[in-house]
Design a protein around this motif. Structure first.
Motif: not given
Length: 206
Positions: A57-71
């Motif tokens: 669903v997150q991919q379908a909405l065009g939301v990337t997971e970039a903010p989670v990984q850089p932490a």
């Protein structure tokens, strides 16, 4: 002799009764723990399934997971920096500031760019569904569209719920049409009249 054998037999009978009772309790405890483990495995499988659905669903909405990984990367990068400045920075300031930390920060940029380029190279779920709807001759259900996309792109996962939500979003944007046959819902590409009207709008602006 009979006086000595009588107490020994009583002791052995007590030990046997105690051991059998402990064994019964042990078996019941094993059964209880095995039942809990089985239920926990079922809960874990359900949570993992929900996770895959949410990711789709997150991919379908065009939301990337970039903010989670850089932490974690930021934390790992912040640890060695003060160590280098406190101990070795004094000797490096005397010799020269040419060999410093900027060289270590440069290789991180192309890695991030390559990851973003790889994500951008893959078509989104919305684009895949649009292309599939254009190639359809007859209306198809969300499950049929999901199965067709899974066959065309085996490297990706397509959940029926995610495809249905994406199709409803396209219908709301007039980029797809929905028809009902009884309790079943089918989707098709918009009619050519709607597509031609959408193409005439940018021509008028120019």
């Amino acid at each position: 002799m009979p006086e000595t054998t009588a107490p020994t037999t009583e002791l052995t009978s007590q030990y046997v009764a105690q051991v059998t009772g402990d064994l019964e309790r042990n078996v019941k405890e094993q059964e209880r723990l095995s039942a809990e483990i089985a239920s926990l495995r079922e809960q874990l499988a359900a949570v993992q399934h929900d996770h895959t659905v949410l990711v789709n669903v997150q991919q379908a909405l065009g939301v990337t997971e970039a903010p989670v990984q850089p932490a974690p990367e930021a934390e790992s990068a912040a640890v060695p920096s003060p160590r280098q400045k406190t101990g070795a920075a004094r000797g490096r300031k005397k010799a020269g500031k040419s060999t410093g930390a900027p060289k270590k920060a440069t290789p991180k940029k192309p890695v991030a760019k390559s990851a973003e380029a790889a994500k951008a190279a893959q078509p989104t779920l919305v684009e895949l569904i649009r292309r599939h709807l254009v190639g359809l001759e007859e209306p198809r259900s969300a499950a049929e569209i999901s199965a067709a996309l899974g066959q065309a792109h085996p490297e990706r996962q397509f959940a029926d719920k995610v495809v249905r939500v994406t199709l409803e979003g396209l219908v709301a944007k007039s980029q797809a049409e929905r028809t009902k046959q009884g309790r079943s819902v089918f989707y098709t590409a918009p009619k050519p009249a709607d597509a031609s009207a959408a193409e005439e709008q940018p021509a008028v602006e120019h």
